[in-house]
Every structure is written in structure tokens, then in C-alpha cells.
Design an enzyme around this catalytic site. Structure first.
Site, PDB file in Angstrom:
ATOM      1  N   LYS A 158      31.197 -23.256 -36.035  1.00  0.00           N
ATOM      2  CA  LYS A 158      30.422 -22.504 -35.056  1.00  0.00           C
ATOM      3  C   LYS A 158      30.168 -21.093 -35.559  1.00  0.00           C
ATOM      4  O   LYS A 158      30.973 -20.611 -36.357  1.00  0.00           O
ATOM      5  CB  LYS A 158      31.117 -22.462 -33.685  1.00  0.00           C
ATOM      6  CG  LYS A 158      32.597 -22.101 -33.652  1.00  0.00           C
ATOM      7  CD  LYS A 158      33.165 -20.871 -34.265  1.00  0.00           C
ATOM      8  CE  LYS A 158      32.728 -19.522 -33.800  1.00  0.00           C
ATOM      9  NZ  LYS A 158      33.475 -18.408 -34.478  1.00  0.00           N
ATOM     10  N   TYR A 244      32.348 -18.796 -27.452  1.00  0.00           N
ATOM     11  CA  TYR A 244      33.431 -19.470 -26.710  1.00  0.00           C
ATOM     12  C   TYR A 244      33.276 -19.264 -25.203  1.00  0.00           C
ATOM     13  O   TYR A 244      33.633 -20.131 -24.415  1.00  0.00           O
ATOM     14  CB  TYR A 244      34.803 -18.954 -27.161  1.00  0.00           C
ATOM     15  CG  TYR A 244      35.188 -19.440 -28.534  1.00  0.00           C
ATOM     16  CD1 TYR A 244      35.572 -20.758 -28.740  1.00  0.00           C
ATOM     17  CD2 TYR A 244      35.164 -18.597 -29.633  1.00  0.00           C
ATOM     18  CE1 TYR A 244      35.919 -21.219 -30.001  1.00  0.00           C
ATOM     19  CE2 TYR A 244      35.501 -19.039 -30.897  1.00  0.00           C
ATOM     20  CZ  TYR A 244      35.876 -20.356 -31.076  1.00  0.00           C
ATOM     21  OH  TYR A 244      36.207 -20.814 -32.330  1.00  0.00           O
TER      22      TYR A 244
END
Ligand code: NDP
Length: 389
Positions: A158, A244
Site C-alpha cells: 500500500k 489506514y
């Protein structure tokens, strides 16, 4: 682009030629999240040709890590000693001294050691089934596409890429080559976060109306690191940590936001933050009226995911780390174990390959999130509410 540490570059230059940046261009056993598959088809449709080579009877699938930086060194390689369905089989590195050290430490045969120029030769290597891209964000697209072209399945860290267009190209390349693509979203395999998914999505305390999420750390040291370089990082803490919070809000609700508002924070350390934001606050507005209040900074400390529903609340704090996650609800402590998140994440992907199942964290999810991150940046730049298309 920032000036990089010259020693690193010198060492690298003699070893890597032609790295170009493609920037122009349940554990609960339920569907934990809804996401749109905006790209052509799914990366998880399976590969007849590939599956002929990966038989369920095969012991452990071989993983090659690409980019032996901090995350590969301190988390992924150790986790691969703890996995049941896959193991560390190879490496791709631009640093010869690392190749030597990893070869000795993990007993990696010479034939499974590559650099960025020779990586395509993994194609003919039966020891390697999965290529895991652990490079700076701005390199994810180029190397995920290269990995897909070897016919091996791919995990990409990510954020998936630094533009939605690059995400599309990555998904297309994986579809074209009949390989699966998964994103390194480790927290989908973590019990506290899985509990949050259950509490929110199953409306255990009624409908969720408010989420608060914060993920920040104080970035110190070398100001030439790639995380502060717009081209290599794509942005600042939003890309690295804020993702996140975006993920946490979405999997709490099981829905995507319909619009975002945002504001950049003040820059108090211009020597560090001359290309990327130092901090950012944003809100994600959901169709059902729920709002997620989020923040992310490279000049603060925070790790929290909170959800408030009609009849109760929950909180993970610390929330987003590799271990030490603590959770409580309005009824008391969660009392859930901390696990090796990365080992679970990689085993889950290996299982998807062995059993031809869909990844819980596919490329389409990575692209959805990059689209939201870009909308947050637009909202911060323009001061306007930006609809998510
Ligand atoms: P590092 O800077 O520690 O490592 C990156 C590695 O990439 C380098 O060591 C180097 O490996 C290779 N590399 C190749 N070209 C370059 C370049 N031009 N500049 C810098 N490095 C280069 O980064 P991290 O390991 O912290 O992060 C890598 C990726 O993993 C990022 O996308 C990050 O977002 C993600 N990440 C994910 C986490 C998670 O929890 N899921 C946690 C931490 C990071 P070599 O010398 O072998 O060529």
C-alpha cells in the site's frame, strides 16, 4: 524529485540501470466489505494455465520480495519464517551487499536472486509463485506490471500506486496475464480489526453514525528519504498512513464514502515538507449520514480507530501497528490476541492461489482507495467538498 542520499545512489547506479518511474502516466467468514470493481473484470478470475503449475498438493508457495528495505527486512522476511502456505524463496534487490547478506541469512540459492534488470527472468523459475512488491510507492505500478508479465501472482504494498490510472494499468496487466493481484492490507487479517468490521457491518450496537481515525508519526532523520519525495511517494502522510484511516472507516461501515472534505495542516518544518504535506485532516461523508473524521501527520503521534453507533461504541488504540493493538467497546475490553499480521496476510493469499479463491484485499480495493486519496487531496487543494466518482 529530491536529492537522494548519494552513497545509496552510487551503490545503486552501478547495479541498477534504467529504473524509470511510471508516474505520467475471515476469519469471520463473511463478505467484510463492499467495493466497486471499476476496472475491467476481476483480477481474481483465476488462471487456467497458472493453476496447472500450482497444484494444491504442492508444499509451500515460493515468495520473492522485491525491494529489501525496512518493511521487507524487519517484517515480511521474518513473517515468512512463520507462514504455513508460503515461504521466502527469492529476492530482487538493487543493492549487492543486501543480496549477499540475505543469501546467507535465509539460505537463498543464487538462481533465485535477481536485480531490477534481471527480474523478468523469474518467469522461468518454478521456485517462485508470488512476487511481492515492497518498493517506494511511485515504483509500484512499473514493477507490479513487470511481475505480472512473468506469469507469477502479485502482492503489491500500500498504497497501490500514486494515481488511479496506474492502478488500472496494474489490474489490467494482472488480468491479461491471468495472475491474481492482492494489496498488502495486513489489518484485514488482524482480530481486533476483524471485530470492528463485525461490530460495524453487522450493526451489533445499531447503525454507526461517527468514526474517528488518526494515524501519525514523527518523521525524523534524513530529509532526502523517498517518503518526502512527491514523485516517489505520491504524497505525504495521507498516502503512507492516512490510507489506514480510509480503510478503517470503510471496513467499519462496509460502505464507501460518497464525498470528502479536507484541509492541509500548517507546515512547521519546511526543510522536510517542501514537496509533500506535513499533515492533513479530512472528513469522509457516507450515504447513510455517517461521517468519518480523520487525520494523519508526519509530525505527531497517533494510532486510533473509533466507532460510535446508536447503542454503543468501540475503540482500537493503538490501532494500526504491527502488534500491541488494544481494543475496547462500551461493554469492556475486547480481549483478543495479537497475531503475526503479515504471516496471516501472506498465507491467506497463498490459499487464494491454491484454492482459486478471491483475495479479500484485491487490486480493485487498492484502486478504490487511491481514488479516495486523490479526492481528499483535491478537496484540500480546492477547499471544496469533492464527490467520489
Ligand atoms: P524503505 O525505504 O525502507 O525500502 C525501500 C526499498 O526499495 C529500498 O531499500 C530499496 O531496496 C528499494 N528501492 C529501489 N529503488 C529505490 C529508490 N529509488 N529509492 C529508495 N528505495 C529504492 O521503504 P519501506 O520498506 O518502509 O516501504 C516500502 C513499501 O512498503 C512502501 O510502499 C510502503 O508504503 C510499504 N510499507 C507497508 C507497510 C505495511 O504495514 N503494510 C509498512 C511499511 C512500508 P534494495 O536496496 O533492495 O533495492
Amino acid at each position: 524529485m529530491k536529492k537522494h542520499n548519494q552513497n545509496l545512489l552510487h551503490d545503486r547506479r552501478s547495479f541498477i540501470k534504467g529504473i524509470s518511474f511510471a508516474l505520467g502516466a475471515s476469519a469471520l467468514g463473511m463478505p467484510l466489505i463492499s467495493f466497486s470493481t471499476g476496472a475491467a473484470g476481476s483480477s481474481e478470475t483465476g488462471s487456467d494455465s497458472e493453476f496447472e503449475t500450482v497444484r494444491p498438493s504442492q508444499k509451500k508457495l515460493g515468495v520473492a520480495l522485491v525491494g529489501l528495505g525496512s518493511y521487507s527486512t524487519h517484517q515480511l522476511a521474518p513473517a515468512l519464517q512463520d507462514t504455513e502456505k508460503c515461504h521466502l524463496a527469492g529476492i530482487v534487490t538493487g543493492t549487492p551487499s543486501k543480496a549477499e547478506a540475505w543469501k546467507r541469512k535465509y539460505n537463498i540459492p543464487d538462481k533465485n536472486i535477481y536485480n531490477y534488470d534481471t527480474m523478468q527472468q523469474i518467469k522461468g523459475n518454478p521456485d517462485i509463485d508470488i512476487i511481492y512488491i515492497v518498493l517506494p510507492n511511485g515504483m509500484h505500478a512499473e514493477y507490479t506490471i513487470k511481475a505480472a508479465e512473468t506469469g507469477k501472482h502479485v502482492i503489491c504494498e500500500k498504497p497501490m500506486a500514486t494515481s488511479v490510472e496506474d492502478c488500472k494499468r496494474m489490474i489490467d496487466a494482472c488480468n491479461r496475464n491471468n495472475v491474481k493481484l492482492s494489496i498488502g492490507y495486513r489489518l484485514h487479517f488482524e482480530p481486533h480489526h476483524q471485530r470492528v468490521m463485525e461490530l460495524g457491518q453487522q450493526k451489533v450496537y445499531g447503525a454507526v453514525n461517527k468514526i474517528e481515525a488518526a494515524d501519525s508519526f514523527v518523521l525524523r532523520g534524513d530529509p532526502t528519504v523517498w517518503r518526502l519525495d512527491k514523485e516517489l511517494a505520491g504524497g505525504g502522510p495521507l498516502m503512507d498512513l492516512g490510507i489506514y484511516c480510509v480503510q478503517g472507516a470503510i471496513y467499519t461501515l462496509g460502505n464507501e464514502p460518497s464525498a470528502v472534505t479536507a484541509k492541509f495542516g500548517e507546515i512547521t518544518r519546511p526543510d522536510y515538507f517542501d514537496e509533500v504535506e506535513q499533515s492533513i485532516d479530512w472528513q469522509m461523508h457516507f450515504q447513510d449520514g455517517a461521517v468519518a473524521y480523520c487525520s494523519s501527520s508526519y509530525n505527531d503521534s497517533a494510532s486510533r480507530l473509533y466507532g460510535k453507533a446508536k447503542n454503543g461504541w468501540w475503540e482500537l488504540q493503538p490501532s494500526f501497528g504491527y502488534s500491541g493493538i488494544k481494543g475496547r467497546t462500551s461493554e469492556g475490553p475486547m480481549n483478543l490476541p495479537n497475531v503475526n499480521q503479515q504471516a496471516r496476510q501472506m498465507d491467506a493469499f497463498a490459499e487464494c492461489i491454491l484454492e482459486n479463491k478471491e483475495s479479500r484485499v484485491p487490486g480493485e480495493m487498492g484502486m478504490r482507495d487511491v481514488n479516495i486519496l486523490m479526492a481528499i487531496y483535491e478537496a484540500a487543494r480546492t477547499g471544496k467538498k469533492v464527490q467520489i466518482s
